[in-house]
Motif scaffolding. Structure first.
Motif: not given
Length: 364
Positions: A166, A72, A144, A46, A43, A115
Motif C-alpha cells: 500500500s 504491475i 495492490d 509495488m 510504487t 489491483v
C-alpha cells in the motif's frame, strides 16, 4: 514529524519501527512475520513485491482494469517475467473467469496480480475469487491495496493473499514516503529460494527484513520522519477502529455518489463495484476539465484529480480518504462543483444533489 531526529539504529527509533510493524499487521489483518515499510511511495511497495517475486522466465498473469494494473505488468516484464495481460474495460472489475482461463492456458504460473482498488478508474476488484484461482493453480497472489488500506476492508490473511502493499498518503492520511508491505510465508519461501539475485538492491526484501527484524543489519538510512508519521497515522487508524473507519468511508463515499448523480452527473465505474474512497465522474460535454479543476482549487481550496491514461480528459477523480472523508467535505464539494458547472453551461441541480447526499448521510 517534528520530533527530534534519531539515528536509524538508535534504540529508541528501533522501538518506533517495532511499533509500526505490530500496527501494520493489525491494519493489514495479517500474522505475516515479514511485514514492514519500504522506503519510497506506494510504487516502491509495488516494485518491491514484483521484483522480489518474479525471476527471469517466470510466468505472470496480471488482471488489468486501469493504469496501475498495467504498471504491475510492466514491472514484471522488466524483472524478466513472461507476462500475460488480462484486460477489462476501465471502470469495470477484473473478470475472474477470463483470468482463470488465462492462468490455465499459461500453465505453471508463478504470480497472479490484481489491483484491489484501481485509483485510475474508481473500480473495486473483489479479491477472493483470485485467491482461489491462485491456490488451485499453485500461483502466488499479489494485491495492490494502495488506495484501499485504511478506508476499505483489507484482510490479507483471510483473502489468502501472498503479497499486499500500500501507500501512506491515501486512506492512512500520512505524507507520502514509505510503503507498507506484507509477505506470506509461502511467498517468503519463494523469495529465499530465488535462483538469481533480486534485481533491485534498495528494495531487496531479504535485506530490508534483516534491518526490520531483530538482526538490525544496516541496509539504508531510514526516512526517520516518515516512519514517525507512519507510526502516528497507524495509531490514529487503530484508535478510531478499523470497522468504524471502514463504515465512515463507506457512508461518505456513497453520499457523494448519490449527490453527484442527483445533480445530473454520470458516474464512470460500474455500479456495484464503485469504490467508496475514490469516485470517478464523467465530465459533461462542453465542460472544460482543467478550468473546473483549477477553479475548484483556487476559489474553493478543493483539489480533485483528472483522468489518467485512456480516461484523461474524460473523468474527474474525487478522493474521500482518511481525514478528508467527512460529511462537510461531501457537501462542500457538491456545492462548489455545482456552481462551477453552471458557469460552464451545465444545468447542475445543486439542491437535488445536496438533498440526496444529506439523506444518505443521515441514513448511515
Amino acid at each position: 514529524m517534528t520530533r527530534p531526529l534519531l539515528g536509524h539504529l538508535d534504540p529508541d527509533f528501533l522501538r518506533v519501527m517495532d511499533g509500526c510493524r505490530a500496527m501494520l499487521r493489525e491494519v493489514l489483518q495479517t500474522e505475516n512475520e515479514v511485514t514492514l515499510a519500504t522506503p519510497g511511495t506506494g510504487t516502491s511497495g509495488m516494485e518491491a513485491a514484483v521484483m522480489n517475486l518474479v525471476e527471469p522466465g517466470d510466468r505472470v498473469v496480471v488482471g488489468i482494469c486501469g493504469y496501475f494494473g498495467e504498471r504491475i505488468a510492466q514491472m514484471a516484464e522488466r524483472a524478466g517475467g513472461e507476462v500475460t495481460r488480462v484486460q477489462s474495460p476501465w471502470g469495470q472489475p477484473v473478470d475472474a473467469a477470463v483470468v482463470e482461463a488465462a492462468v490455465k492456458a499459461a500453465g505453471n504460473v508463478k504470480l497472479l496480480a490484481i489491483v484491489h482498488a484501481e485509483t485510475s478508474t474508481g473500480a473495486e476488484t473483489p479479491v477472493e475469487p483470485f485467491a482461489r484461482i491462485a491456490r488451485e493453480n499453485g500461483a502466488l497472489l499479489l494485491v495492490d491495496c494502495v488506495t484501499s488500506l485504511g478506508g476499505m476492508p483489507v484482510r490479507a490473511d483471510a483473502w489468502g493473499a501472498d503479497a499486499v502493499y500500500s501507500g501512506t498518503q491515501k486512506c492512512l492520511s500520512a505524507p507520502p514516503g514509505v510503503a507498507p508491505i506484507t509477505v506470506s510465508a509461502r511467498a517468503w519461501d519463494a523469495v529465499r529460494r530465488r535462483e538469481t539475485p533480486c534485481n533491485t538492491w534498495y528494495l531487496d526484501l531479504q535485506l530490508l527484513e534483516a534491518y526490520w527484524d531483530e538482526r538490525r543489519t544496516y541496509h539504508h538510512t531510514a526516512p526517520i520522519s516518515m516512519v514517525y508519521a507512519l507510526h502516528e497515522a497507524l495509531s490514529l487508524v487503530l484508535e478510531e477502529g478499523l470497522e468504524t473507519r471502514w463504515a465512515r468511508h463507506e457512508r461518505n463515499g456513497r453520499a457523494l455518489q448519490a449527490g453527484l448523480e442527483a445533480m445530473g452527473l454520470t458516474l464512470h465505474a460500474q455500479a456495484g463495484y464503485r469504490l467508496p474512497v475514490l469516485t470517478t465522474v464523467r465530465i459533461p460535454v462542453g465542460v472544460e476539465d482543467t478550468a473546473v479543476r483549477g477553479a475548484l482549487l483556487h476559489r474553493y481550496g478543493i483539489e480533485i484529480g483528472g483522468g489518467l491514461g485512456e480516461l484523461k480528459g474524460r473523468v474527474w477523480r474525487i478522493g474521500l480518504m482518511g481525514e478528508s472523508s467527512t460529511p462537510g467535505n461531501v457537501l462542500l464539494l457538491l456545492n462548489a462543483l455545482g456552481k462551477l458547472l453552471r458557469e460552464q453551461g451545465f444545468k447542475a441541480d445543486i439542491r437535488a444533489g445536496l438533498d440526496a447526499a444529506t439523506e444518505r448521510l443521515g441514513a448511515g
